[in-house]
Scaffold this motif. Structure first.
Motif, PDB file in Angstrom:
ATOM      1  N   UNK A 143       0.849  -1.191   0.000  1.00 46.60           N
ATOM      2  CA  UNK A 143       0.000   0.000   0.000  1.00 46.60           C
ATOM      3  C   UNK A 143       0.884   1.239   0.000  1.00 46.60           C
ATOM      4  N   UNK A 144       0.593   2.164  -0.916  1.00 44.92           N
ATOM      5  CA  UNK A 144       1.302   3.449  -0.952  1.00 44.92           C
ATOM      6  C   UNK A 144       0.298   4.574  -0.723  1.00 44.92           C
ATOM      7  N   UNK A 145       0.846   5.776  -0.362  1.00 46.75           N
ATOM      8  CA  UNK A 145      -0.017   6.879   0.057  1.00 46.75           C
ATOM      9  C   UNK A 145       0.226   8.117  -0.791  1.00 46.75           C
ATOM     10  N   UNK A 146      -0.839   8.907  -0.913  1.00 53.42           N
ATOM     11  CA  UNK A 146      -0.743  10.200  -1.611  1.00 53.42           C
ATOM     12  C   UNK A 146      -1.829  11.119  -1.060  1.00 53.42           C
ATOM     13  N   UNK A 147      -1.640  12.403  -1.306  1.00 52.40           N
ATOM     14  CA  UNK A 147      -2.645  13.388  -0.882  1.00 52.40           C
ATOM     15  C   UNK A 147      -3.744  13.429  -1.928  1.00 52.40           C
ATOM     16  N   UNK A 148      -4.984  13.252  -1.489  1.00 52.71           N
ATOM     17  CA  UNK A 148      -6.105  13.319  -2.412  1.00 52.71           C
ATOM     18  C   UNK A 148      -6.628  14.732  -2.575  1.00 52.71           C
ATOM     19  N   UNK A 190       1.997  17.327   2.824  1.00 55.90           N
ATOM     20  CA  UNK A 190       2.650  16.330   1.989  1.00 55.90           C
ATOM     21  C   UNK A 190       2.615  15.012   2.757  1.00 55.90           C
ATOM     22  N   UNK A 191       2.647  13.884   2.020  1.00 53.46           N
ATOM     23  CA  UNK A 191       2.603  12.581   2.669  1.00 53.46           C
ATOM     24  C   UNK A 191       3.702  11.701   2.093  1.00 53.46           C
ATOM     25  N   UNK A 192       4.400  10.982   2.969  1.00 53.74           N
ATOM     26  CA  UNK A 192       5.433  10.056   2.522  1.00 53.74           C
ATOM     27  C   UNK A 192       4.767   8.865   1.832  1.00 53.74           C
ATOM     28  N   UNK A 193       5.175   8.591   0.620  1.00 57.37           N
ATOM     29  CA  UNK A 193       4.552   7.561  -0.198  1.00 57.37           C
ATOM     30  C   UNK A 193       4.593   6.182   0.467  1.00 57.37           C
ATOM     31  N   UNK A 194       5.659   5.896   1.161  1.00 59.75           N
ATOM     32  CA  UNK A 194       5.842   4.546   1.706  1.00 59.75           C
ATOM     33  C   UNK A 194       5.294   4.405   3.123  1.00 59.75           C
ATOM     34  N   UNK A 195       5.466   5.431   3.970  1.00 57.25           N
ATOM     35  CA  UNK A 195       5.143   5.279   5.394  1.00 57.25           C
ATOM     36  C   UNK A 195       3.826   5.930   5.812  1.00 57.25           C
ATOM     37  N   UNK A 211      -8.463  17.407   4.941  1.00 53.91           N
ATOM     38  CA  UNK A 211      -7.721  16.927   3.780  1.00 53.91           C
ATOM     39  C   UNK A 211      -8.015  15.444   3.599  1.00 53.91           C
ATOM     40  N   UNK A 212      -8.021  15.003   2.339  1.00 56.25           N
ATOM     41  CA  UNK A 212      -8.248  13.592   2.038  1.00 56.25           C
ATOM     42  C   UNK A 212      -6.907  12.920   1.744  1.00 56.25           C
ATOM     43  N   UNK A 213      -6.662  11.788   2.383  1.00 59.17           N
ATOM     44  CA  UNK A 213      -5.455  10.999   2.163  1.00 59.17           C
ATOM     45  C   UNK A 213      -5.865   9.694   1.477  1.00 59.17           C
ATOM     46  N   UNK A 214      -5.141   9.341   0.409  1.00 56.42           N
ATOM     47  CA  UNK A 214      -5.459   8.141  -0.368  1.00 56.42           C
ATOM     48  C   UNK A 214      -4.449   7.046  -0.084  1.00 56.42           C
ATOM     49  N   UNK A 215      -4.960   5.791   0.014  1.00 58.27           N
ATOM     50  CA  UNK A 215      -4.120   4.597   0.133  1.00 58.27           C
ATOM     51  C   UNK A 215      -4.423   3.704  -1.070  1.00 58.27           C
ATOM     52  N   UNK A 216      -3.390   3.361  -1.862  1.00 59.89           N
ATOM     53  CA  UNK A 216      -3.581   2.620  -3.113  1.00 59.89           C
ATOM     54  C   UNK A 216      -2.764   1.328  -3.041  1.00 59.89           C
ATOM     55  N   UNK A 217      -3.431   0.175  -3.330  1.00 58.34           N
ATOM     56  CA  UNK A 217      -2.670  -1.077  -3.347  1.00 58.34           C
ATOM     57  C   UNK A 217      -2.073  -1.300  -4.736  1.00 58.34           C
ATOM     58  N   UNK A 218      -1.229  -2.322  -4.872  1.00 56.80           N
ATOM     59  CA  UNK A 218      -0.523  -2.550  -6.137  1.00 56.80           C
ATOM     60  C   UNK A 218      -1.071  -3.758  -6.892  1.00 56.80           C
ATOM     61  N   UNK A 219      -2.367  -4.050  -6.707  1.00 58.43           N
ATOM     62  CA  UNK A 219      -3.007  -5.100  -7.491  1.00 58.43           C
ATOM     63  C   UNK A 219      -2.988  -4.720  -8.971  1.00 58.43           C
ATOM     64  N   UNK A 220      -3.012  -5.707  -9.895  1.00 57.75           N
ATOM     65  CA  UNK A 220      -3.107  -5.364 -11.325  1.00 57.75           C
ATOM     66  C   UNK A 220      -4.261  -4.414 -11.633  1.00 57.75           C
ATOM     67  N   UNK A 221      -5.352  -4.547 -10.880  1.00 58.75           N
ATOM     68  CA  UNK A 221      -6.437  -3.559 -10.950  1.00 58.75           C
ATOM     69  C   UNK A 221      -6.457  -2.857  -9.586  1.00 58.75           C
ATOM     70  N   UNK A 222      -5.717  -1.742  -9.421  1.00 61.77           N
ATOM     71  CA  UNK A 222      -5.530  -1.130  -8.105  1.00 61.77           C
ATOM     72  C   UNK A 222      -6.850  -0.680  -7.482  1.00 61.77           C
ATOM     73  N   UNK A 223      -6.904  -0.755  -6.166  1.00 60.88           N
ATOM     74  CA  UNK A 223      -8.041  -0.241  -5.404  1.00 60.88           C
ATOM     75  C   UNK A 223      -7.544   0.864  -4.478  1.00 60.88           C
TER      76      UNK A 223
END
Length: 519
Positions: free
Chosen positions: A331-336, A344-349, A372-384
């Motif tokens: 799971x990686x993170x980004x600011x939504x 800012x959000x650290x992508x890994x932690x 603020x909205x924070x997004x968590x994205x998994x690395x599935x072939x079809x990411x969620x």
């Protein structure tokens, strides 16, 4: 028509009574803008000392035309008696960007040499100097001029990512909001030039109907508009999104949102054959795992921090867990959504830091909170994608000085009625009222100032019978924590008694002369 002569501030002033102004008294004869008169401050030739306070000059960015362009004119009151030359120092003069502003040393014309860019710098502080080339002992004290750059809509919105990735369960109810798209605009956030509206241009595929989704035009939140989602037939949708500034009527940019429809248990098992004879059998149904979005815990995280935290200060680690326990996923993170661009959000932690200075008095704060909205994205072939909301309660610090609301007043010069001035402060309780006030410079000689009973208003009174004219009053106002700011009030003094409404003259000014027109 009668010609009236007045001796005013040591000079001869000409006006008209019972008629119209002559060309010489035309208040619009200076096409280059206001003439900034340097007060007489030299010891040898002084008539009357005045405070040297000049209102800011406002220039639009991206000016067109022939350069250099005259924006104002500076004139020393000593120039009537002795030759004076002018120079400027400060930002844009002898400091970077050097040469942006110049002055004609002989006549005091102030020029800008090229178009300005508000996004590069929104104001400049210059110092103007006047000195006699024939007698270096005769010179004026430096005068400060502030040039404010006015915003133009010259930046279109930019999406914070492209494409945006989101997922929605196929059994979602109408109005279920499942993802957010965001865009930023480099123009002034306090104007419509950076006020963005969102819309959906197209949906692909258009089955089972072309309007399965809609978008909140202000927040960019995408939600289910109507039923009909069917993962088994249409597992993915692509939306073409538009962001336009000027509240949707300005510059436009487009981006895409890719939406994955996730499975819901909406299909019952079916026997391959109907029964020739009836019998009983045990049927085992194996449920196949599908990719599910990471989940934040809690879904809404509330923290409290001082508003003056330094850039790169660590706020909190906000992470999500992946419910797909049978899969090994990262799971990686980004600011939504980050309306003010503070985070800012650290992508890994998932560590969230301060990206730019925060401000409790910002228009992006709602009821003392910033979301603020924070997004968590998994690395599935079809990411969620999972969404968490970070709520920051900003604690007030004393970062705003008190301001007097009224900038000009009118009073009679005999038995003058006191004037009540209003004081405001953007800070909260403890850093605002009760206020205190002090007169500065020559203002103390002619005026008195004290706070009213509420300690939020200033009672200003003329104590000396001044000649009719315009005067600058400097009032230093302190808040409860002794943070202060000097406020300049322009006072028009009329030859009358008591209330200003009793004044029999209208006072006006052209160039360096005052005129009195009888009503």
């Amino acid at each position: 028509m009668q010609l009236v002569l007045h001796e005013w501030l040591g000079g001869l002033v000409v006006g008209l009574v019972g008629g119209s102004w002559s060309d010489a008294a035309c208040p619009t004869c200076n096409p280059a803008g206001p003439i900034l008169e340097v007060p007489d401050s030299s010891a040898g030739l002084r008539r009357r000392k005045r405070d040297w306070v000049i209102p800011p000059i406002s220039l639009s960015e991206n000016l067109r035309g022939v350069f250099p362009k005259e924006i104002s004119k500076i004139k020393s009151s000593l120039s009537k008696e002795i030759r004076m030359v002018y120079s400027i120092t400060g930002e844009g003069a002898d400091q970077p960007p050097v040469g942006l502003f110049t002055v004609n040393r002989n006549n005091g014309s102030l020029y800008v040499t090229k178009p300005l860019d508000r996004e590069a710098k929104d104001n400049y502080v210059l110092q103007v100097h006047a000195v006699s080339p024939d007698d270096y002992g005769v010179k004026e004290a430096p005068m400060e001029i502030i040039v404010n750059v006015i915003d133009q809509n010259d930046n279109k919105p930019i999406f914070t990512q492209n494409p945006f990735l989101g997922s929605v369960p196929e059994a979602s109810a109408k109005d279920f909001e499942f993802m957010t798209v965001t865009a930023t605009d480099a123009d002034d956030p306090n104007t419509a030039n950076a006020d963005i509206r969102y819309s959906i241009i197209s949906q692909s595929p258009q089955q089972p109907n072309p309007s399965l989704f809609d978008i909140n035009p202000v927040t960019g939140g995408i939600r289910v508009k109507s039923g009909g989602l069917d993962r088994e037939n249409y597992p993915e949708y692509t939306l073409l999104i538009q962001a336009a500034d000027l509240e949707g009527n300005g510059l436009v940019t487009t981006g895409t949102a890719v939406i994955t429809v996730t499975d819901s248990n909406d299909n019952a098992p079916q026997f391959e054959k109907t029964s020739v004879l009836t019998s009983t059998a045990t049927v085992i149904v194996n449920v196949q795992d599908v990719n599910e979005a990471p989940v934040f815990d809690p879904v809404e995280k509330i923290i409290s921090k001082p508003e003056d935290l330094a850039v790169e200060t660590e706020l909190i680690v906000y992470t999500a867990t992946d419910p797909d326990t049978e899969k090994t996923q990262t799971v990686t993170y980004r600011v939504g959504a980050d309306p003010a661009g503070w985070l800012s959000v650290d992508r890994e932690t998932g560590l969230i830091r301060v990206r730019s200075p925060m401000d409790r008095e910002s228009p992006f704060m709602k009821d003392g909170k910033y979301k603020a909205l924070i997004l968590a994205v998994d690395d599935d072939p079809v990411p969620a994608t999972g969404t968490g909301t970070l709520v920051i309660v900003l604690e007030d610090v004393n970062d705003n000085a008190p301001v007097i609301e009224e900038r000009s007043i009118r009073v009679c010069n005999k038995e003058s009625t006191p004037v009540l001035l209003s004081v405001t402060d953007k800070d909260g309780p403890g850093f605002a009222d009760p206020y205190t006030v002090e007169l500065q410079g020559d203002s103390r000689r002619d005026w008195t100032a004290r706070m009213d009973e509420t300690k939020t208003g200033i009672i200003l009174t003329l104590k000396t019978a001044l000649k009719p004219g315009e005067y600058n009053i400097i009032l230093r106002v302190y808040d409860a924590s002794k943070l202060f700011q000097d406020n300049v009030i322009q006072a028009t003094v009329c030859d009358c008694t008591g209330e200003y409404e009793n004044c029999p003259f209208i006072i006006t000014q052209h160039m360096n002369n005052y005129f009195c027109l009888k009503v």
